[in-house]
Design a protein around this motif. Structure first.
Motif, PDB file in Angstrom:
ATOM      1  N   TYR A 108       0.837  -1.203   0.000  1.00 20.18           N
ATOM      2  CA  TYR A 108       0.000   0.000   0.000  1.00 20.18           C
ATOM      3  C   TYR A 108       0.877   1.260   0.000  1.00 20.18           C
ATOM      4  N   HIS A 111       2.444   1.700  -3.441  1.00 21.99           N
ATOM      5  CA  HIS A 111       1.543   2.019  -4.541  1.00 21.99           C
ATOM      6  C   HIS A 111       0.791   3.329  -4.382  1.00 21.99           C
ATOM      7  N   LYS A 112       0.772   3.899  -3.176  1.00 21.79           N
ATOM      8  CA  LYS A 112       0.142   5.215  -3.018  1.00 21.79           C
ATOM      9  C   LYS A 112       1.142   6.337  -3.279  1.00 21.79           C
ATOM     10  N   ALA A 119      -2.174   4.847 -11.854  1.00 19.55           N
ATOM     11  CA  ALA A 119      -2.798   3.534 -11.670  1.00 19.55           C
ATOM     12  C   ALA A 119      -2.253   2.793 -10.453  1.00 19.55           C
ATOM     13  N   MET A 121      -2.808   2.860  -7.206  1.00 22.80           N
ATOM     14  CA  MET A 121      -3.774   2.309  -6.267  1.00 22.80           C
ATOM     15  C   MET A 121      -4.640   1.222  -6.904  1.00 22.80           C
ATOM     16  N   PHE A 122      -4.907   1.344  -8.202  1.00 21.60           N
ATOM     17  CA  PHE A 122      -5.635   0.269  -8.872  1.00 21.60           C
ATOM     18  C   PHE A 122      -4.822  -1.015  -8.829  1.00 21.60           C
ATOM     19  N   VAL A 123      -3.528  -0.911  -9.080  1.00 23.10           N
ATOM     20  CA  VAL A 123      -2.652  -2.085  -9.037  1.00 23.10           C
ATOM     21  C   VAL A 123      -2.657  -2.686  -7.635  1.00 23.10           C
ATOM     22  N   TRP A 124      -2.621  -1.832  -6.603  1.00 22.60           N
ATOM     23  CA  TRP A 124      -2.655  -2.324  -5.222  1.00 22.60           C
ATOM     24  C   TRP A 124      -3.951  -3.101  -4.965  1.00 22.60           C
ATOM     25  N   HIS A 125      -5.077  -2.553  -5.397  1.00 20.92           N
ATOM     26  CA  HIS A 125      -6.357  -3.251  -5.212  1.00 20.92           C
ATOM     27  C   HIS A 125      -6.358  -4.592  -5.944  1.00 20.92           C
ATOM     28  N   ARG A 126      -5.984  -4.552  -7.200  1.00 18.98           N
ATOM     29  CA  ARG A 126      -6.060  -5.748  -8.051  1.00 18.98           C
ATOM     30  C   ARG A 126      -5.062  -6.825  -7.632  1.00 18.98           C
TER      31      ARG A 126
END
Length: 189
Positions: A108, A111-112, A119, A121-126
């Motif tokens: 986290y 990626h933040k 992208a 945070m999207f990568v962190w979620h996915r």
């Protein structure tokens, strides 16, 4: 390599004005001696898995992780506690959960960061959040003996698998030999 450095020096002399902040326009390429005045930024410390830390270092990292889990992760991504998604109010006592959540927290933070791009945070979620939460809160996962209903808070550490046969053989081979008068026990199964 020397020719590239010489060309960089020539281009530096021909450049119309210095880059903002006094840094060389070639600093981004990592060429030695072209990073402008003074030493460059200190390298970031190497992240270490939390279970490799000890003592106060471990406690400090666990405190930071606990703040992140309680203040951010659970309120946003905690979802309802059910038999399909158990939780434990004493999750810090489950080493496997601590390891998963710490890795999730490190990802986290990475990626933040603005350098992760739009992208990030999207990568962190996915790539991280979905997988980590599914592993931690799986019906047969590390919290499966803990709270499965918000109305019945429970906590129980499940025993892990026994040591491998190889470990047991090594341990019994290192044990002091018994007296000759004592009966020998059979092999450890």
């Amino acid at each position: 390599m020397e020719q590239s450095a010489q060309q960089a020096r020539q281009l530096e002399q021909l450049a119309p004005s210095p880059a903002p902040g006094g840094a060389s326009s070639f600093a981004a390429f990592g060429l030695p001696g072209f990073n402008g005045p003074g030493p460059g930024p200190a390298p970031a410390p190497e992240p270490r898995p939390i279970l490799e830390l000890e003592g106060e270092e471990y406690e400090d990292e666990l405190d930071g992780l606990g703040d992140w889990v309680d203040d951010f992760l659970l309120p946003v991504y905690g979802a309802e506690v059910t038999t399909a998604a158990p939780w434990c109010p004493r999750w810090q006592e489950h080493d496997g959960v601590v390891a998963w959540l710490h890795a999730l927290w490190l990802a986290y933070q990475q990626h933040k960061d603005p350098e992760a791009g739009l992208a990030g945070m999207f990568v962190w979620h996915r790539d991280f959040l979905i997988h980590a939460m599914a592993a931690v809160r799986a019906p047969g996962g590390p919290l499966s003996a803990c709270m499965t209903s918000p109305d019945r808070p429970t906590h129980r550490l499940l025993p892990g698998p026994p040591p491998s046969a190889r470990t047991q053989e090594t341990t019994s081979a290192q044990a002091p030999e018994s007296e000759p008068d004592e009966p020998q026990s059979g092999p450890v199964l």
